[in-house]
Scaffold this active site. Structure first.
Site, short mmCIF file in Angstrom:
data_model
loop_
_atom_site.label_atom_id
_atom_site.label_comp_id
_atom_site.label_asym_id
_atom_site.label_seq_id
_atom_site.Cartn_x
_atom_site.Cartn_y
_atom_site.Cartn_z
N LYS A 77 0.83 -1.21 0.00
CA LYS A 77 0.00 0.00 0.00
C LYS A 77 0.87 1.27 0.00
O LYS A 77 0.62 2.19 -0.77
CB LYS A 77 -0.92 0.03 1.23
CG LYS A 77 -1.88 -1.15 1.33
CD LYS A 77 -2.85 -1.00 2.49
CE LYS A 77 -2.20 -0.97 3.86
NZ LYS A 77 -1.54 -2.24 4.26
N ARG A 93 -9.49 0.92 9.01
CA ARG A 93 -9.07 -0.45 9.30
C ARG A 93 -10.13 -1.21 10.09
O ARG A 93 -9.93 -2.38 10.39
CB ARG A 93 -7.79 -0.42 10.14
CG ARG A 93 -6.52 -0.77 9.36
CD ARG A 93 -5.38 -0.60 10.34
NE ARG A 93 -4.17 -1.28 10.03
CZ ARG A 93 -3.10 -0.68 9.49
NH1 ARG A 93 -3.14 0.55 9.10
NH2 ARG A 93 -1.98 -1.37 9.35
N ARG A 143 -0.45 -8.88 13.30
CA ARG A 143 -0.96 -7.85 12.38
C ARG A 143 -1.86 -8.48 11.32
O ARG A 143 -2.87 -7.89 10.92
CB ARG A 143 0.21 -7.08 11.76
CG ARG A 143 0.91 -6.19 12.80
CD ARG A 143 2.27 -5.71 12.35
NE ARG A 143 2.21 -4.82 11.22
CZ ARG A 143 3.26 -4.53 10.45
NH1 ARG A 143 4.44 -5.09 10.69
NH2 ARG A 143 3.14 -3.69 9.46
N ARG A 196 11.94 -6.33 5.69
CA ARG A 196 11.79 -4.95 5.20
C ARG A 196 12.69 -3.96 5.93
O ARG A 196 12.83 -4.02 7.15
CB ARG A 196 10.32 -4.58 5.43
CG ARG A 196 9.85 -3.33 4.79
CD ARG A 196 8.37 -3.37 4.55
NE ARG A 196 7.56 -3.23 5.75
CZ ARG A 196 6.24 -3.04 5.72
NH1 ARG A 196 5.60 -2.99 4.57
NH2 ARG A 196 5.56 -2.94 6.83
N ARG A 245 11.36 -1.12 11.12
CA ARG A 245 10.26 -0.86 12.04
C ARG A 245 10.25 -1.89 13.16
O ARG A 245 10.52 -3.07 12.93
CB ARG A 245 8.93 -0.92 11.28
CG ARG A 245 8.65 0.34 10.51
CD ARG A 245 7.47 0.20 9.59
NE ARG A 245 6.27 -0.39 10.20
CZ ARG A 245 5.10 -0.49 9.58
NH1 ARG A 245 4.96 0.00 8.35
NH2 ARG A 245 4.07 -1.04 10.17
P1 AMP Z 1 0.97 0.46 9.11
O1 AMP Z 1 2.18 1.32 8.93
O2 AMP Z 1 -0.20 0.93 8.29
O3 AMP Z 1 1.26 -1.01 8.95
O4 AMP Z 1 0.50 0.66 10.63
C1 AMP Z 1 1.34 0.30 11.71
C2 AMP Z 1 0.53 0.15 12.98
O5 AMP Z 1 -0.10 1.40 13.29
C3 AMP Z 1 -0.62 -0.85 12.89
O6 AMP Z 1 -0.18 -2.19 13.14
C4 AMP Z 1 -1.53 -0.32 14.01
O7 AMP Z 1 -1.05 -0.66 15.28
C5 AMP Z 1 -1.39 1.19 13.85
N1 AMP Z 1 -2.39 1.74 12.89
C6 AMP Z 1 -2.16 2.32 11.68
N2 AMP Z 1 -3.30 2.70 11.10
C7 AMP Z 1 -4.30 2.34 11.95
C8 AMP Z 1 -5.72 2.42 11.91
N3 AMP Z 1 -6.35 2.96 10.85
N4 AMP Z 1 -6.42 1.94 12.96
C9 AMP Z 1 -5.80 1.40 14.04
N5 AMP Z 1 -4.47 1.27 14.13
C10 AMP Z 1 -3.71 1.73 13.10
#
Ligand code: AMP
Length: 228
Positions: A13, A88, A172, A127, A161
């Protein structure tokens, strides 16, 4: 143009959002990046979010909805945005529907990026990112040409990360399947959902998404149907 990129962690994404941002000049809004910035700043939100993110769970809907609600009010979102990582959960999707309706800014499309679980784990666990220019790499799938040196800017500083490891990725993925996958029928029912093959190479995925977006510009809104 207002888009949602929907897919499990590691589906690509962020990579696709950056390419679309460059091509169409519309902003990528990554809630993961916003939360990581809050954590780095040690803000109240960051303090609340850190442990949840490290465990691979989802941060509360209230925090996310407020964060996105404030962000899309900025003038740089007037011409549209690409949501990467939001919504989400179903409550987040409902809140977004209401926000966009209040702004008179309908959603154009939700693009689902499909990738097998085995590939996702491989992508995420390996990554890393150049800390200077943000280019994404992977130990096995996309290593740097010269070990330890960024292909794009020559920097030797990279970051991984905290949540990009095999243990947390399982959590996740579980969160995605349980809480985010139900958004697919929601957007399908609203005739906004399109699908691309996220297993294809990066350029091919971008072409698939652009073909959908170009088709949409010509089609009537009510002709939007899910693509396989
Ligand atoms: P990402 O970088 O999109 O993989 O997000 C990393 C982490 O941020 C996720 O595993 C969640 O813990 C948190 N996170 C990001 N976006 C959301 C969302 N829309 N709702 C809830 N938690 C989020």
């Amino acid at each position: 143009m207002r888009l949602i990129l929907l897919g499990p962690p590691g589906a690509g994404k962020g990579t696709q959002a950056k390419r679309l941002q460059e091509h169409y000049g519309i902003l990528q809004l990554s809630t993961g990046d916003m939360l990581r910035a809050e954590v780095a700043a040690n803000s109240e939100i960051g303090k609340q979010a850190k442990a949840v993110m490290d465990a691979g769970a989802l941060v509360s809907d209230a925090i996310l909805v407020q964060m996105i609600g404030e962000r899309i009010d900025y003038a740089d979102c007037n011409h549209g945005f690409i949501l990467d990582g939001f919504p989400r959960t179903l409550p987040q999707a409902a809140a977004l529907d209401a926000l966009l309706e209040a702004h008179g800014q309908p959603l154009d499309a939700v693009i689902e990026m499909r990738v097998s679980d085995a590939e996702l784990v491989e992508r995420i666990a390996g990554r890393f990112t150049c800390s200077r220019c943000g280019t994404l790499y992977n130990d096995t799938l996309k290593p740097t040409a010269i070990p330890g040196v960024c292909d794009v800017c020559g920097s030797t500083d990279f970051v991984r990360r905290d949540d990009d490891n095999r243990d947390v990725v399982t959590q996740r993925l579980a969160a995605y399947n349980l809480q985010t996958a139900p958004l697919l029928p929601h957007y399908d029912a609203h005739r906004k959902l399109y699908r691309v093959d996220g297993m294809a190479d990066i350029g091919t995925v971008t072409e698939q998404i652009m073909a959908i977006l170009n088709g949409l510009q010509e089609a009537q809104p009510d002709t939007a149907v899910a693509q396989n």
